[in-house]
Motif scaffolding. Sequence first.
Motif, PDB file in Angstrom:
ATOM      1  N   ARG A 182       0.860  -1.183   0.000  1.00  0.00           N
ATOM      2  CA  ARG A 182       0.000   0.000   0.000  1.00  0.00           C
ATOM      3  C   ARG A 182       0.900   1.238   0.000  1.00  0.00           C
ATOM      4  N   PRO A 183       0.810   2.090  -1.015  1.00  0.00           N
ATOM      5  CA  PRO A 183       1.657   3.288  -1.059  1.00  0.00           C
ATOM      6  C   PRO A 183       1.384   4.210   0.126  1.00  0.00           C
ATOM      7  N   LEU A 184       2.426   4.817   0.624  1.00  0.00           N
ATOM      8  CA  LEU A 184       2.256   5.765   1.728  1.00  0.00           C
ATOM      9  C   LEU A 184       1.903   7.168   1.245  1.00  0.00           C
ATOM     10  N   PRO A 185       2.456   7.653   0.154  1.00  0.00           N
ATOM     11  CA  PRO A 185       1.965   8.956  -0.335  1.00  0.00           C
ATOM     12  C   PRO A 185       0.492   8.844  -0.743  1.00  0.00           C
ATOM     13  N   LYS A 186      -0.398   9.516  -0.021  1.00  0.00           N
ATOM     14  CA  LYS A 186      -1.837   9.392  -0.252  1.00  0.00           C
ATOM     15  C   LYS A 186      -2.268  10.327  -1.380  1.00  0.00           C
ATOM     16  N   ILE A 187      -1.925   9.953  -2.596  1.00  0.00           N
ATOM     17  CA  ILE A 187      -2.266  10.751  -3.771  1.00  0.00           C
ATOM     18  C   ILE A 187      -3.364  10.079  -4.582  1.00  0.00           C
ATOM     19  N   PHE A 188      -3.253   8.749  -4.720  1.00  0.00           N
ATOM     20  CA  PHE A 188      -4.224   8.032  -5.530  1.00  0.00           C
ATOM     21  C   PHE A 188      -5.476   7.737  -4.725  1.00  0.00           C
ATOM     22  N   SER A 189      -6.542   7.393  -5.444  1.00  0.00           N
ATOM     23  CA  SER A 189      -7.758   6.948  -4.778  1.00  0.00           C
ATOM     24  C   SER A 189      -7.535   5.562  -4.194  1.00  0.00           C
ATOM     25  N   LYS A 190      -8.390   5.163  -3.283  1.00  0.00           N
ATOM     26  CA  LYS A 190      -8.201   3.895  -2.597  1.00  0.00           C
ATOM     27  C   LYS A 190      -8.237   2.711  -3.556  1.00  0.00           C
ATOM     28  N   GLU A 191      -9.032   2.817  -4.623  1.00  0.00           N
ATOM     29  CA  GLU A 191      -9.110   1.713  -5.560  1.00  0.00           C
ATOM     30  C   GLU A 191      -7.804   1.526  -6.319  1.00  0.00           C
ATOM     31  N   GLU A 192      -7.031   2.596  -6.455  1.00  0.00           N
ATOM     32  CA  GLU A 192      -5.799   2.540  -7.229  1.00  0.00           C
ATOM     33  C   GLU A 192      -4.561   2.401  -6.350  1.00  0.00           C
ATOM     34  N   GLU A 193      -4.722   2.429  -5.063  1.00  0.00           N
ATOM     35  CA  GLU A 193      -3.563   2.494  -4.184  1.00  0.00           C
ATOM     36  C   GLU A 193      -2.762   1.192  -4.159  1.00  0.00           C
ATOM     37  N   ASP A 194      -3.395   0.081  -3.757  1.00  0.00           N
ATOM     38  CA  ASP A 194      -2.652  -1.145  -3.511  1.00  0.00           C
ATOM     39  C   ASP A 194      -2.056  -1.703  -4.802  1.00  0.00           C
ATOM     40  N   PHE A 195      -0.893  -2.335  -4.654  1.00  0.00           N
ATOM     41  CA  PHE A 195      -0.258  -2.981  -5.798  1.00  0.00           C
ATOM     42  C   PHE A 195       0.426  -4.258  -5.326  1.00  0.00           C
ATOM     43  N   ILE A 196       0.780  -5.094  -6.296  1.00  0.00           N
ATOM     44  CA  ILE A 196       1.339  -6.419  -6.019  1.00  0.00           C
ATOM     45  C   ILE A 196       2.724  -6.513  -6.644  1.00  0.00           C
ATOM     46  N   LEU A 197       3.648  -7.112  -5.920  1.00  0.00           N
ATOM     47  CA  LEU A 197       4.985  -7.389  -6.433  1.00  0.00           C
ATOM     48  C   LEU A 197       5.220  -8.895  -6.383  1.00  0.00           C
ATOM     49  N   ASP A 198       5.543  -9.493  -7.515  1.00  0.00           N
ATOM     50  CA  ASP A 198       5.920 -10.903  -7.569  1.00  0.00           C
ATOM     51  C   ASP A 198       7.414 -11.024  -7.289  1.00  0.00           C
ATOM     52  N   TYR A 199       7.814 -12.145  -6.750  1.00  0.00           N
ATOM     53  CA  TYR A 199       9.226 -12.325  -6.420  1.00  0.00           C
ATOM     54  C   TYR A 199       9.649 -13.770  -6.655  1.00  0.00           C
ATOM     55  N   ASP A 200      10.944 -13.940  -6.851  1.00  0.00           N
ATOM     56  CA  ASP A 200      11.572 -15.259  -6.834  1.00  0.00           C
ATOM     57  C   ASP A 200      12.294 -15.484  -5.515  1.00  0.00           C
ATOM     58  N   TYR A 201      12.877 -14.408  -4.985  1.00  0.00           N
ATOM     59  CA  TYR A 201      13.486 -14.430  -3.658  1.00  0.00           C
ATOM     60  C   TYR A 201      12.897 -13.283  -2.846  1.00  0.00           C
ATOM     61  N   LEU A 202      12.547 -13.565  -1.617  1.00  0.00           N
ATOM     62  CA  LEU A 202      12.010 -12.537  -0.723  1.00  0.00           C
ATOM     63  C   LEU A 202      12.934 -12.387   0.473  1.00  0.00           C
ATOM     64  N   VAL A 203      13.328 -11.154   0.750  1.00  0.00           N
ATOM     65  CA  VAL A 203      14.182 -10.843   1.903  1.00  0.00           C
ATOM     66  C   VAL A 203      13.366  -9.978   2.859  1.00  0.00           C
TER      67      VAL A 203
END
Length: 615
Positions: A182-203
């Motif tokens: 969830r982005p911290l800069p509150k610029i976008f609307s709530k529907e556009e805020e969250d995003f997904i990152l795929d990974y092969d390695y997670l740290v």
Amino acid sequence: MRAFFRRCCERIPRVYSCVREKRHLQFPRRRVQILDNTQYSNGKHSGHERRSCWRWGHQARPFLIAIIASASLGGVAVVYTDEASPIQDSGRKKRVVVLGTGWAGISFLKSLDTTLYDVKVVSPRNYFLFTPLLPSVTCGTVETRSITEPIRRIIRQRQKEANFGHAECYHIDAANKRVLCRPLPKIFSKEEEDFILDYDYLVIAVGAQVNTFNTPGVNEYCLFLKEIEDAEKIRERIVDCFESASLPHISQEDKENLLHFVVVGGGPTGVEFAAELHDLIYEDLWHLYPGLGPCVKITLVQSGDHILNMFDHRISDFAEKKFQRDGIEVKTGCRVLKVNEKHIDMKDKSSGEIVQMPYGMVVWSTGIATRPVVSNFMEQIDQKDRRVLATDEWLRVKGCDNTYAMGDCATIEQRSIMEDIAYIFKLADKDNSGTLTVEEFRQAIELVRDRYPQIDIYLKQHHMQSVKNLLDGVDKDVQGELHIEQFKNALARVDSQMKANPATAQVAAQQGEYLAQCFNNLPKSVVEIEGPLRIRGIGRHRFQPFRYKHFGQFAPLGGEQAAAELPGDWVSVGRSTQWLWYSVYASKQVSWRTRALVIFDWTKRFFFGRDSSRM
């Protein structure tokens, strides 16, 4: 000769094509490396040139496909297969997602070869915070921006190929290998805020939050000392208390309550803050608020029997005596039951008496707890009954592939010798006689001591010169040999030295650097295996396990005095130790900018005192 070389390459024309056209191979599930020691006949390539064409697969063991040699060219092409690789079958780099920009995350990012991976960093802080100096910020000894460095500046200065996202990870989907942010800069609307990152390695290096032990009223009425915002709130609250107490209509009793500063927690953070607060009051505020000095009181509450109980007892005793001389009241053996709006309910463990203590400000510094995103992740991988994430000695999260954790959010679950005692005995008994000679015992322990660091710790603490000393006091048979039971008795006491690493910046920084080196060496780790022997399997581990090296720890005690516990059982206290503290903390700054600012702040405080303005 070129015709001969062409005939040698008839069965692998793409290798020859790669050599001639200087392009990468596209063999599936292969790694191709070409070593070239002489000039080509066309004159376009210089001598002693080394070129590599990489392509990776997923088989466990490398094997030789073809070797092509030419007497005149001296060229060699070697093809391997391997499961560990920074390149996937589709030709893209493997994706590494790093959660957190604290000591572990930044140390990992600074040491990682980002050209091998597609690196993305996600953190709610777009800066690195030098946490050991947070107590100094609360009292104006050091300014806020002097101990912070923007993440993007670090990436640019280190010339790292990494993308940073100013966002908060609120869920880790281990099954699908992705994180929800969830982005911290509150610029976008709530529907556009969250995003997904795929990974092969997670740290995972998200750190921890303050542990309130579910004490009522702590979240509502106490201040913490974990983030830069916490330090700013404390600094404002101190000034508010003095300004309120200086008003003409305030009674003497109210003045004493307003100027009663309580610190809950006798660890390094709580002790250092109490010392900084004492210096601020008696070096600066005493002169600015005449008449309020006698009303000021500082109380340090500790549930244990001593403050700084993780230090040598000599340092604990010195700190308690110094605080007593400075007028800081230390209440040991007291447990906080509840925090109300104007007083604290405490229980004296020795007498069982419950007392009420009025206050003007309470700073809660009693340890750390797991963040919600980590707690949720632990439930997914069947670690919900643990306090923090459990990893093995290579920082791999147990129960989750290709996921690593370090810093305050994780702990290394060291394997005990007793778990593998039968396997170690079988390994040592080379002639299958059922008994071990002293020499077989020595060879076996030397072989596995890298796998079990508690062996070296036990030998050091008991001043043993050789692993043979572990047999002192152990009965042997008439031939002087050991059966399995005697073998167990010789090693039973060693596991008593197993202990978790402390949750400090020093540990986190070393873990980050270690893990980055493992990632950097993944390509060559298949043919250059450097890890210890597998006790319950075949072969060796790919890397050496993580080993924490303790370089000492400091405890500033105010009045230009500090205490230090250094390697080799050295203890140092006094003014010279304070100057050593200045030197070490200045050298550990993440950049020359912050180093110069911190030194300037210390110098400015020496000449002009601390700023007590309420911004």
